[in-house]
Write an enzyme that holds these catalytic residues in place. Structure first.
Site, PDB file in Angstrom:
ATOM      1  N   SER A 107      31.969 -82.206  34.103  1.00  0.00           N
ATOM      2  CA  SER A 107      31.586 -82.238  35.509  1.00  0.00           C
ATOM      3  C   SER A 107      32.786 -81.872  36.386  1.00  0.00           C
ATOM      4  CB  SER A 107      31.005 -83.617  35.850  1.00  0.00           C
ATOM      5  OG  SER A 107      30.320 -83.585  37.077  1.00  0.00           O
ATOM      6  N   ASP A 113      20.581 -79.286  32.365  1.00  0.00           N
ATOM      7  CA  ASP A 113      21.459 -79.911  33.354  1.00  0.00           C
ATOM      8  C   ASP A 113      20.976 -79.529  34.747  1.00  0.00           C
ATOM      9  OD1 ASP A 113      23.516 -80.941  34.914  1.00  0.00           O
ATOM     10  OD2 ASP A 113      25.090 -80.305  33.540  1.00  0.00           O
ATOM     11  N   HIS A 153      23.362 -83.731  31.985  1.00  0.00           N
ATOM     12  CA  HIS A 153      24.770 -83.751  32.397  1.00  0.00           C
ATOM     13  C   HIS A 153      25.513 -84.761  31.537  1.00  0.00           C
ATOM     14  CE1 HIS A 153      27.668 -82.420  35.307  1.00  0.00           C
ATOM     15  NE2 HIS A 153      27.977 -83.644  35.673  1.00  0.00           N
TER      16      HIS A 153
END
Length: 807
Positions: free
Chosen positions: A376, A496, A527
């Site tokens: 991320s 995602d 994610h």
């Protein structure tokens, strides 16, 4: 259950012998044994760690069945040769598989085949050479609980039994991978403060950046090791309540934009670093850090490497607790605060022991080879650093990283949000990660400056138009890909909906114009991290990769790790080696009112955007219900969408790349947005997009080190009728590009080309492809609930699907 392995290095027999000697499995005495049965007994007793005593180890070997009627120790007493069946019966038990539960003693080779485990090329009876080769391969085989057997042994103390004897090389490599020969109970935890070239808080002093270092104790005695560096803005805490207060209202109308013709040059800009204040005057040097820390939140992949001769570094960057400066959400200043740490690790920058005394400290323990890791925002900063070409950054493992911040918070002229974070934007994220607020005394002195700075971010991000501008151009890493020198390993979830797949897709395809080695792993999750999955040897692949890049071990990492590895969305635990993602597909163009669709579509189809107020409020609070009702045939949303269904497909296909639609569309107003979703219709048990915990705390990443859950994507217990494949959105005033405002005359038809999120999707035979055309996406777009009617001329519209033949 299927176990996929891509990190086993093919090894010659002579090398196998030397490596088994190096890890102490083949002692000088055992190396002279010419009886394969006696050598097998030696290996089995060695497996159970010598400090237990021979009697204990013999009993453990007796606990293994070699045949349906003989245990393994009895077998070595009564047989003059090791049969292939006996060897692999025992092998399965050493790997954690249970007799009669996971396999049967009459058919171990069939079990190996079904599980996907490697089998040595040996005869029905193993001579000494065969036995050595088969044992070596077994040590590199994955267990039932998600580790290679040698890693499992290390977690049980195999290498630890030699810690006090100093007989193991440090580092030690086995089958091309670094081994857990470092005592993690003796790791050193130090804090330093790297001086950057920035003054983002404009206090007249260069910003100091807090850096937390975890390194083997042996580095105090001269050992130099490579570094895994994770740049995490969350590392020093977050301001969640402040972020919630700043979150923007998305239940507001879409407004018309002033028609404008804007050039690309007008929205692009080159960053120029302001002249920094003078560097601090060094008052002394030391090799001893003044401050220590207790590791709280770490990444288990990093922990895995701490036992294997790597140092790990965490830094939160500018504007975080105990560092100077302010947060900027992805700008060049943030990138430079990231690379400043790399420059210190490679000897090109100064760090100090604290904020005041100006006592310099070097990374004397670093071998000047650095990799970046993390998911991320962490993976985002790894991409950002790589696009500077900074010296010493040899590779980046980018997991679910952002490659262009505009594509994270905007889409084709629309304000959008990562799914699940409606109302978040660059200013909200800056506020959440500005952890200097957590120290009241520090925040008191910078509060006014921060509030002014935050207002500038809010203004620059421009939630009014949603257009690309210079603010976003400063946060677009894709324009600097030609500077990348680090080899890249990209990991991304095809489901995602936070950092969407386009970030990996554009990064992957943009890197093709560089000389770096690049790999990509596409999984079926959202994610998430994937380093603790049973079906994939990700840790071992990362070990192979980083040992090659940071220790310069010639282990065939570039050749063995697939260029494009894709997890199949139909067959559980199946990973397919592909040649590329989105490269040269076979395009399939279908008109939206031809015979492809099960029911002949009207030439002009329409939908409206407005919902009854009570239904709008219901969906705003229950997005899962909205998602369900948007897909199914009988739904309160039939007037809010065009739903087209193909006939059943007769042959399975892979959708490989970026689906697009060419639509001829009109809006009843001078505003409008369009959303298009591609759907897989067909009753099926589908893979979960959130992994299932198979065994809590089953993976120990070293001896008495941190533990991790064993996970896997599993088939849902529920049969579902449909699944979203991919989706895309556009402001109808951004038909030309994302920075120019086009005219939108009510009830006038316009040609629109909309690219959906890239995908790699296995479409099974017997299913139908569905196409949904609608306006507001309750998950991500603004939700004005406006009275707008859209019309689509299906006869002048088509869908473009990139196909790859089923493999």
């Amino acid at each position: 259950m299927k176990i996929n392995q891509f990190a086993i290095v093919p090894t010659k027999h002579e090398t196998i012998i030397e490596e088994l000697k190096a890890i102490r499995f083949l002692s000088p005495r055992a190396a002279k044994v010419t009886d394969s049965v006696m050598l097998w007994r030696h290996f089995l007793l060695k497996f159970y760690i010598e400090h237990q005593g021979r009697t204990t180890r013999v009993e453990k070997v007796r606990g293994l069945m070699a045949t349906p009627t003989q245990d393994a120790y009895e077998y070595t007493e009564k047989h003059r040769a090791v049969s292939k069946l006996a060897f692999y019966n025992v092998a399965l038990q050493l790997l954690g598989f249970e007799v009669d539960e996971d396999f049967h003693l009459n058919t171990p080779l069939a079990a190996f085949h079904d599980l996907g485990l490697p089998i040595a090329e040996v005869g029905d009876e193993l001579d000494v050479t065969d036995l050595i080769d088969a044992w070596y391969l077994l040590l590199n085989t994955r267990t039932k609980y998600g580790q290679s057997l040698i890693d499992y042994l290390a977690s049980q103390g195999y290498y630890a039994q030699y810690f006090d004897d100093n007989v193991l090389p440090q580092p030690l490599f086995f089958n091309g991978k670094a081994q857990a020969v470092f005592d993690t109970s003796k790791l050193l935890h130090n804090v330093v403060y790297v001086e950057s070239d920035l003054d983002t808080d404009q206090d007249g002093k260069r910003d100091l950046l807090k850096v937390e270092v975890i390194r083997p104790a042996e580095t105090e005695d001269g050992l130099k090791v490579p570094v895994l560096y994770t740049a995490s803005p969350y590392n020093q805490g977050t301001n969640d309540k402040a972020g919630e207060r700043l979150t923007h209202n998305v239940d507001r109308p879409l407004t018309p934009k002033t028609v404008s013709t804007v050039t690309k040059e007008a929205v692009t800009t080159e960053f120029e670093l302001p002249t920094p204040p003078a560097a601090r005057e060094i008052t002394g040097h030391t090799s001893t850090a003044e401050e220590k820390f207790v590791a709280n939140s770490t990444y288990s992949l990093n922990d895995y490497f701490l036992a294997r001769g790597f140092a790990v570094v965490y830094a939160a960057g500018i504007g975080t607790k105990n560092s100077d400066g302010v947060r900027t959400t992805g700008s060049e200043e943030e990138t430079l605060s990231t690379t400043a740490v790399i420059e210190w690790l490679t000897g090109d920058r100064i760090a100090f022991t604290n904020h005041i005394d100006n006592i310099a400290i070097d990374a004397f323990w670093s071998n000047h080879s650095v990799a970046m890791t993390g998911r991320s925002y962490l993976g985002t900063l790894a991409t950002a650093a790589a696009t500077t070409g900074v010296k010493g950054l040899k590779t980046a493992i980018v997991e679910a990283g952002i490659s262009n911040w505009y594509d994270y918070y905007r889409e084709n002229g629309l304000v959008v949000a990562p799914n699940g974070f409606q109302g978040e934007d660059a200013d909200v994220l800056a506020e959440e990660t500005f952890s200097r607020q957590k120290e009241a005394g520090d925040y008191y002195h910078i509060k006014d400056f921060w509030e002014d700075h935050l207002e500038q971010i809010t203004s620059g991000q421009d939630r009014q138009t949603g257009n690309y501008n210079q603010f976003w151009d400063h946060r677009n890493y894709l324009k600097n890909l030609k500077k990348v020198k680090a080899d890249m390993l990209i990991v991304h979830g095809l489901n995602d909906d936070n950092v969407k797949p386009e970030h990996a897709f554009y990064l992957w395809n943009g890197l093709k114009d560089t000389k770096v080695t690049q790999k990509i792993i596409l999984h079926q999750g959202r994610h998430i991290y994937i380093n603790n999955f049973r079906s994939l040897d990700f840790n071992e692949m990362a070990n192979l990769w980083l040992t090659n890049k940071l220790y310069d071990v010639a282990n065939q990492a570039n050749e063995l790790i697939p260029d494009t590895l894709v997890q199949d969305n139909v067959s559980p635990e199946t990973w397919v080696d592909q040649s590329d993602w989105g490269g040269d597909p076979e395009w399939h163009h279908t008109n939206l009112n031809d015979g492809t669709w099960e029911k002949q579509a009207n030439e002009i189809a329409s939908y409206r955007d407005r919902l009854p107020d009570d239904l709008f409020q219901q969906y705003s609070k229950d997005l899962n219900q909205w998602n369900h009702d948007m897909l199914v045939e009988s739904s309160p949303l039939t007037q809010q969408r065009i739903r087209l269904m193909s006939t059943k497909i007769t042959q399975p296909h892979f959708l490989d790349g970026q689906v697009s639609v060419d639509l001829t569309i009109s809006s009843s107003e001078n505003i409008g947005m369009i959303s298009v979703a591609l759907i897989d219709y067909g009753d099926a048990q589908r893979l979960t997009t959130s992994p299932t915990v198979l065994e809590p705390k089953a993976i120990n990443v070293g001896f008495r080190n941190t533990v991790d859950d064993l996970k896997e994507f599993t088939l849902s217990d529920q049969t579902t009728p449909a699944k979203l494949i991919t989706i895309g959105h556009m402001n109808l005033q951004n038909r030309t590009n994302n920075y120019q405002n086009d005219e939108l005359t009510p009830d006038h038809f316009y040609q629109v080309n909309l690219k959906l999120q890239p995908t790699f999707y296995h479409m099974p035979a017997g299913h139908r492809i569905g196409l949904l055309i609608f306006g507001t996406d309750m998950n991500t777009t603004l939700r004005g609930n406006q009275e707008i009617t859209y019309q689509v001329d299906l006869g002048k519209s088509q869908i473009n699907i990139p196909l790859k033949r089923h493999q």
